[in-house]
Scaffold this motif. Structure first.
Motif, PDB file in Angstrom:
ATOM      1  N   VAL A 124      -7.338   3.059  -0.438  1.00 60.33           N
ATOM      2  CA  VAL A 124      -8.585   2.843  -1.184  1.00 60.33           C
ATOM      3  C   VAL A 124      -9.097   4.142  -1.815  1.00 60.33           C
ATOM      4  N   SER A 135      -4.186  -8.760   1.668  1.00 56.79           N
ATOM      5  CA  SER A 135      -3.877  -7.442   1.132  1.00 56.79           C
ATOM      6  C   SER A 135      -5.074  -6.513   1.220  1.00 56.79           C
ATOM      7  N   ARG A 172     -11.925  -5.267  -2.757  1.00 50.45           N
ATOM      8  CA  ARG A 172     -12.736  -6.023  -3.724  1.00 50.45           C
ATOM      9  C   ARG A 172     -13.828  -6.828  -3.022  1.00 50.45           C
ATOM     10  N   GLY A 223      -5.936  -4.432  -1.108  1.00 47.38           N
ATOM     11  CA  GLY A 223      -6.625  -4.469  -2.395  1.00 47.38           C
ATOM     12  C   GLY A 223      -7.699  -5.547  -2.419  1.00 47.38           C
ATOM     13  N   THR A 246       0.818  -1.203   0.000  1.00 48.80           N
ATOM     14  CA  THR A 246       0.000   0.000   0.000  1.00 48.80           C
ATOM     15  C   THR A 246       0.852   1.254   0.000  1.00 48.80           C
TER      16      THR A 246
END
Length: 312
Positions: free
Chosen positions: A246, A224, A230, A226, A100
Motif C-alpha cells: 500500500v 486481494s 480501496r 488492493g 503483491t
C-alpha cells in the motif's frame, strides 16, 4: 510409461476435468482423452470413472499418482544433471508469486537478473499462497515467492529473503482512540481482511490469539490487498497489510497509517522450491541471485536449524 502420458494423467487427476487438463498441458481435448486411454491400455486398468461431479480417480489411478510424480521428478533431475555437465545455463524458469510481491518486490530484481542472464527465459504466474504451494508440489512452477506460514511439506525447501513490516491503515480523518494503543481497544473496531487461509489473515488472527483476545469483527472479507486498500479508503473498516502493498496509496494520501500496539509486526517473505538431488542450472542461478540481492533477515524467530544451507 512415457513421461508425456504421465504428465497428462496428473493434469487430469488434479482438475478432474478433460477441458481444464487440456488447457494446462496445451493439448486438444481429444489428444488428452487419447493419451489417458493409451495409458489405461498399457496398464490394463481404468484410471478414471465419470460421475455427476466430473471425473473421479479410481483406486488404480490413486496408486499411480505418487509413482507418476516420482518418475517426472527423476526425468527433470536427469535433464538437470546432464545440463550441469555441459555447463549450460539456458532454459526456462517458471516463477510463482503473490500479486503483491510480483508487482512491488520482483520487477526491478527480475529485470536485472534477465540482463545478467539473457539466455534464461522467465515466466511469472500469479496466485494465492495455497495455490502457489500446490503448483510447486505439482511441478507447475519452479519457485514461489510468498509470505511464510510454516508447515511446509518435507519435499520443499525455503529461504527467507526479507522481512516486510505490517501496518495498520485507515481512511484519512478516521479517529482512532485506543486508550494507549492496546489490542483490546483495537479488537472493538471493524476490520477489512483477506479470506481465511490467506497469509495476511493468518497474521491478523495470530496477533490477537497470542494476546488472548477474540478476533475483531470483520466488516468484509476480500481476495486481494488492493481491494482492502480501496475499502479502507471508503471507510468500510481498518486493515492490517504489508507496507509494500500500500506504499503508493499512502504516498497519495488515500489511506493513513495508524499506530499498532506493541512491537511492529512483520511478515517473512520467503522463496520456496522443490528439493532435488540436482537442480537445473537456470533455477540454481535464480535462487542464488535472490539470496544475494535481497536483504538478509535476522529476527527473534530465526534459528540456525531453520536456515536452508544449500540450494538442493
Amino acid at each position: 510409461m512415457h513421461p508425456r502420458l504421465l504428465k497428462t494423467f496428473l493434469a487430469v487427476a488434479r482438475s478432474r476435468n478433460i477441458t481444464r487438463a487440456a488447457e494446462e498441458v496445451h493439448l486438444a481435448q481429444s489428444s488428452v482423452s487419447d493419451q489417458i486411454q493409451s495409458l489405461e491400455a498399457e496398464l490394463g486398468a481404468e484410471l478414471f470413472t465419470r460421475s455427476k461431479l466430473g471425473l473421479e480417480v479410481t483406486r488404480a489411478g490413486e496408486t499411480l499418482k505418487p509413482y507418476a510424480e516420482e518418475i517426472l521428478m527423476l526425468v527433470d533431475e536427469a535433464r538437470a544433471a546432464v545440463e550441469a555437465t555441459t555447463q549450460r545455463t539456458a532454459g526456462m524458469v517458471t516463477i510463482g508469486a503473490l500479486e503483491t510481491v510480483a508487482s512491488m518486490k520482483l520487477p526491478r530484481w527480475l529485470s536485472a537478473f534477465q540482463n545478467d542472464h539473457p539466455n534464461i527465459n522467465l515466466r511469472l504466474k500469479i496466485a494465492g499462497s495455497g495455490d502457489l504451494l500446490r503448483k510447486l508440489e505439482d511441478g507447475e512452477i519452479d519457485v514461489a515467492f510468498c509470505f511464510d506460514k510454516g508447515g511446509l511439506d518435507e519435499r520443499l525447501a525455503k529461504r527467507t529473503i526479507s522481512a516486510e513490516p505490517l501496518i495498520l491503515v485507515a481512511a484519512p480523518g478516521e479517529e482512532f482512540t485506543s486508550g494507549g494503543g492496546d489490542l483490546t481497544a483495537l479488537a472493538a473496531m471493524s476490520f477489512v481482511a483477506t479470506e481465511s487461509g490467506c497469509v495476511y489473515r493468518h497474521l491478523l488472527d495470530k496477533a490477537f490469539a497470542e494476546a488472548g483476545i477474540a478476533a475483531p469483527r470483520l466488516a468484509a472479507e476480500v481476495g486481494s490487498i488492493g481491494t482492502i486498500a480501496r475499502l479502507v479508503t471508503a471507510g468500510v473498516g481498518i486493515g492490517l497489510v504489508p507496507r509494500l502493498a500500500v506504499a503508493e496509496a499512502l504516498d497519495r494520501g488515500e489511506i493513513v497509517e495508524m499506530p499498532w500496539p506493541g512491537q511492529v509486526a512483520t511478515a517473512s517473505l520467503v522463496m520456496i522450491w522443490r528439493r532435488r538431488r540436482v537442480q537445473a542450472p537456470a533455477l540454481k542461478l535464480l535462487l542464488a541471485a535472490a539470496s544475494e540481492n535481497f536483504a538478509p533477515v535476522k529476527s527473534a524467530g530465526d534459528h540456525p536449524r531453520h536456515a536452508v544451507s544449500s540450494l538442493s
